[in-house]
Enzyme design. Structure first.
Site, PDB file in Angstrom:
ATOM      1  N   LYS A 206       0.854  -1.209   0.000  1.00  0.00           N
ATOM      2  CA  LYS A 206       0.000   0.000   0.000  1.00  0.00           C
ATOM      3  C   LYS A 206       0.887   1.256   0.000  1.00  0.00           C
ATOM      4  O   LYS A 206       0.589   2.245  -0.674  1.00  0.00           O
ATOM      5  CB  LYS A 206      -0.920  -0.017   1.228  1.00  0.00           C
ATOM      6  CG  LYS A 206      -1.626   1.293   1.536  1.00  0.00           C
ATOM      7  CD  LYS A 206      -2.735   1.662   0.554  1.00  0.00           C
ATOM      8  CE  LYS A 206      -3.236   3.081   0.829  1.00  0.00           C
ATOM      9  NZ  LYS A 206      -4.405   3.468   0.096  1.00  0.00           N
TER      10      LYS A 206
ATOM     11  N   LYS B 151       0.625  11.325   6.711  1.00  0.00           N
ATOM     12  CA  LYS B 151       0.951  10.141   7.527  1.00  0.00           C
ATOM     13  C   LYS B 151       1.537   9.022   6.660  1.00  0.00           C
ATOM     14  O   LYS B 151       2.558   8.423   6.988  1.00  0.00           O
ATOM     15  CB  LYS B 151      -0.335   9.685   8.231  1.00  0.00           C
ATOM     16  CG  LYS B 151      -0.312   8.354   8.956  1.00  0.00           C
ATOM     17  CD  LYS B 151      -1.077   7.239   8.284  1.00  0.00           C
ATOM     18  CE  LYS B 151      -2.469   7.500   7.829  1.00  0.00           C
ATOM     19  NZ  LYS B 151      -3.132   6.430   7.111  1.00  0.00           N
TER      20      LYS B 151
HETATM   21  P1  NAP Z   1     -11.702   9.192   8.551  1.00  0.00           P
HETATM   22  O1  NAP Z   1     -12.895   9.708   7.846  1.00  0.00           O
HETATM   23  O2  NAP Z   1     -10.971  10.073   9.492  1.00  0.00           O
HETATM   24  O3  NAP Z   1     -12.134   7.833   9.282  1.00  0.00           O
HETATM   25  C1  NAP Z   1     -11.452   7.248  10.347  1.00  0.00           C
HETATM   26  C2  NAP Z   1     -12.484   6.993  11.421  1.00  0.00           C
HETATM   27  O4  NAP Z   1     -11.907   6.219  12.450  1.00  0.00           O
HETATM   28  C3  NAP Z   1     -12.978   8.306  12.049  1.00  0.00           C
HETATM   29  O5  NAP Z   1     -14.393   8.335  11.983  1.00  0.00           O
HETATM   30  C4  NAP Z   1     -12.450   8.211  13.467  1.00  0.00           C
HETATM   31  O6  NAP Z   1     -13.300   8.763  14.446  1.00  0.00           O
HETATM   32  C5  NAP Z   1     -12.368   6.731  13.682  1.00  0.00           C
HETATM   33  N1  NAP Z   1     -11.401   6.385  14.716  1.00  0.00           N
HETATM   34  C6  NAP Z   1     -10.132   6.794  14.854  1.00  0.00           C
HETATM   35  N2  NAP Z   1      -9.582   6.227  15.939  1.00  0.00           N
HETATM   36  C7  NAP Z   1     -10.538   5.448  16.470  1.00  0.00           C
HETATM   37  C8  NAP Z   1     -10.583   4.594  17.595  1.00  0.00           C
HETATM   38  N3  NAP Z   1      -9.515   4.441  18.389  1.00  0.00           N
HETATM   39  N4  NAP Z   1     -11.742   3.945  17.856  1.00  0.00           N
HETATM   40  C9  NAP Z   1     -12.802   4.115  17.062  1.00  0.00           C
HETATM   41  N5  NAP Z   1     -12.837   4.904  15.986  1.00  0.00           N
HETATM   42  C10 NAP Z   1     -11.696   5.553  15.697  1.00  0.00           C
HETATM   43  O7  NAP Z   1     -10.624   8.682   7.485  1.00  0.00           O
HETATM   44  P2  NAP Z   1     -10.814   7.779   6.181  1.00  0.00           P
HETATM   45  O8  NAP Z   1     -10.656   8.630   4.980  1.00  0.00           O
HETATM   46  O9  NAP Z   1     -12.005   6.920   6.315  1.00  0.00           O
HETATM   47  O10 NAP Z   1      -9.490   6.923   6.251  1.00  0.00           O
HETATM   48  C11 NAP Z   1      -9.324   5.848   7.160  1.00  0.00           C
HETATM   49  C12 NAP Z   1      -7.993   5.159   6.856  1.00  0.00           C
HETATM   50  O11 NAP Z   1      -8.004   4.665   5.524  1.00  0.00           O
HETATM   51  C13 NAP Z   1      -6.778   6.053   6.972  1.00  0.00           C
HETATM   52  O12 NAP Z   1      -5.689   5.333   7.459  1.00  0.00           O
HETATM   53  C14 NAP Z   1      -6.525   6.463   5.525  1.00  0.00           C
HETATM   54  O13 NAP Z   1      -5.170   6.794   5.309  1.00  0.00           O
HETATM   55  C15 NAP Z   1      -6.935   5.215   4.784  1.00  0.00           C
HETATM   56  N6  NAP Z   1      -7.436   5.379   3.414  1.00  0.00           N
HETATM   57  C16 NAP Z   1      -8.219   6.427   3.072  1.00  0.00           C
HETATM   58  C17 NAP Z   1      -8.665   6.545   1.757  1.00  0.00           C
HETATM   59  C18 NAP Z   1      -9.515   7.697   1.316  1.00  0.00           C
HETATM   60  O14 NAP Z   1      -9.583   7.949   0.097  1.00  0.00           O
HETATM   61  N7  NAP Z   1     -10.196   8.383   2.190  1.00  0.00           N
HETATM   62  C19 NAP Z   1      -8.331   5.576   0.821  1.00  0.00           C
HETATM   63  C20 NAP Z   1      -7.561   4.492   1.224  1.00  0.00           C
HETATM   64  C21 NAP Z   1      -7.120   4.400   2.522  1.00  0.00           C
HETATM   65  P3  NAP Z   1     -13.684  10.323  14.481  1.00  0.00           P
HETATM   66  O15 NAP Z   1     -14.904  10.385  13.621  1.00  0.00           O
HETATM   67  O16 NAP Z   1     -13.924  10.619  15.915  1.00  0.00           O
HETATM   68  O17 NAP Z   1     -12.502  11.051  13.912  1.00  0.00           O
END
Ligand code: NAP
Length: 356
Positions: free
Chosen positions: A176, A244
């Site tokens: 990744k 990150k």
């Molecule tokens: P996001 O919207 O910030 O989602 C992450 C979620 O996890 C948030 O809702 C957060 O809560 C929750 N969270 C964090 N720590 C937690 C814990 N200890 N217990 C429970 N919930 C927790 O981000 P995302 O875009 O979905 O991305 C998530 C991951 O996938 C990241 O590592 C990112 O790099 C990766 N990713 C993202 C994409 C993309 O296009 N977005 C594509 C591939 C991979 P809160 O709502 O309170 O912040």
């Protein structure tokens, strides 16, 4: 392959990516229990029939398969390895599948700890972006062998269109990061091309269409270039998460004793964007670093927040980029005699004899 539809699924982290993925698992007929740090982000899933749990431990207690899609390696570590983390509280024989983009070393630690507890943990980061999550067409990058994940394959297939197996714990995360390394170059290329077209007086949309149709094109350029052009910085993929990922890639390159110059450039730019208040914008907001001050301010950025100490000279008159003290006995790597007449090509003027 027929699924064990009686598998109970827990899903932790229902943000941009997690919420639609959990929705596809529900659509495929599984009972899903959800937990997210901010409960409101799980409301739509609960309204559709998901069960809410008050903590990861409660969510996992009864689950055969637990997915995590949180933000950072520190979140992953907390959810898996804390005293009431998944490694301890999940059922014996449970599958623990981390979809977060996280650290390869941490993925190996989690895999090994799970094995000791008779649980199956593997890293399974994804690519395809928010749209891929909404469409259920993500590419999955699995840090395990195909035969070892076969029992949960039907669930994985409910939100993906391609699955790549990299056979060993942590290898999914390394693969990744290769994707993110390649994306870094595409994002900087997109932002550079937009700046050149705008300043060069071109029809920028036409330039995007032209470049997108040839070797210079990328999904970053065709997908995110138009958004940047329209001033749409809403996140599909957060700047702070890309920063990150680039940091993780640099960390791994240091462990391997290699240099990734493209990633280092992209990291510097995304770090700057994060520092000045752009962390929660989409990655296309990189173009704001090239924009007029008024546009940057309108998007919520404040250049005053930039930590400029890294750019400030120290006690010497000139800070040579080689990082060595020219006043002492150090032999500079440029190979020239610093006490002699050699005029360094760096353009820093009299007295400077830094690297060429
Ligand atoms: P996001 O919207 O910030 O989602 C992450 C979620 O996890 C948030 O809702 C957060 O809560 C929750 N969270 C964090 N720590 C937690 C814990 N200890 N217990 C429970 N919930 C927790 O981000 P995302 O875009 O979905 O991305 C998530 C991951 O996938 C990241 O590592 C990112 O790099 C990766 N990713 C993202 C994409 C993309 O296009 N977005 C594509 C591939 C991979 P809160 O709502 O309170 O912040």
């Amino acid at each position: 392959m027929t699924a064990a539809k009686n598998f109970k699924v827990a899903f932790i982290g229902t943000g941009i990516m997690g919420a639609p993925i959990a929705g596809h698992i529900m659509d495929a007929g599984y009972d899903v229990t959800v937990y997210n740090r901010t409960k409101e982000k799980a409301d739509a899933l609960i309204a559709r029939g998901a069960t809410w749990a008050d903590s990861p431990a409660v969510a996992a207690a009864d689950a055969d398969v637990v997915f995590t899609m949180v933000g950072y390696p520190s979140d992953v570590e907390d959810v898996y390895l804390s005293t009431d983390g998944l490694i301890r509280v999940a059922k014996k024989g449970a599958w623990l599948i981390d979809l977060t983009t996280s650290s390869p070393a941490l993925a190996r630690d989690i895999h090994d700890a799970a094995e000791v507890e008779d649980k199956h943990a593997f890293d399974c980061p994804v690519t395809g972006g928010e749209q891929g999550a909404i469409d259920g067409t993500l590419t999955l990058i699995v840090g395990a062998k195909e035969e070892d994940v076969a029992p949960v394959l039907p669930i994985l297939e409910s939100f993906s269109s391609k699955i790549f197996y990299f056979d060993a714990a942590g290898a999914g995360q390394t693969a990744k990061l290769c994707n993110q390394v390649s994306l870094a170059g595409c994002m900087v290329g997109m932002a550079d091309a937009l700046a050149l077209a705008e300043q060069g007086g071109l029809d920028v949309s036409r330039m995007l269409e032209m470049v997108g149709s040839g070797m210079g094109g990328s999904r970053a350029l065709t997908g995110l270039g138009p958004k940047a052009l329209e001033g749409d910085y809403k996140p599909g993929f957060l700047v702070e998460h890309f920063r990150k990922d680039l940091g993780l890639a640099i960390e791994q390159s240091e462990d391997l004793d290699i240099t990734l110059p493209g990633v280092e450039t992209a990291f510097t730019l995304y770090d700057m964007l994060d520092q000045i208040g752009g962390g929660r914008l989409g990655t296309q907001a990189l173009t704001l670093l090239y924009a007029e001050q008024a546009d940057a301010v309108a998007a919520g950025l404040d250049w005053g927040k930039l930590d400029t100490s890294a750019f400030e000279p120290d006690d010497h008159d000139h800070e040579c980029s080689c990082g060595h003290d020219h006043g002492h006995d150090h032999e500079c790597t440029c190979g020239h005699d610093h006490d002699g007449d050699h005029e360094c090509a760096c353009g820093h003027g009299d007295g400077c004899h830094c690297e060429e």
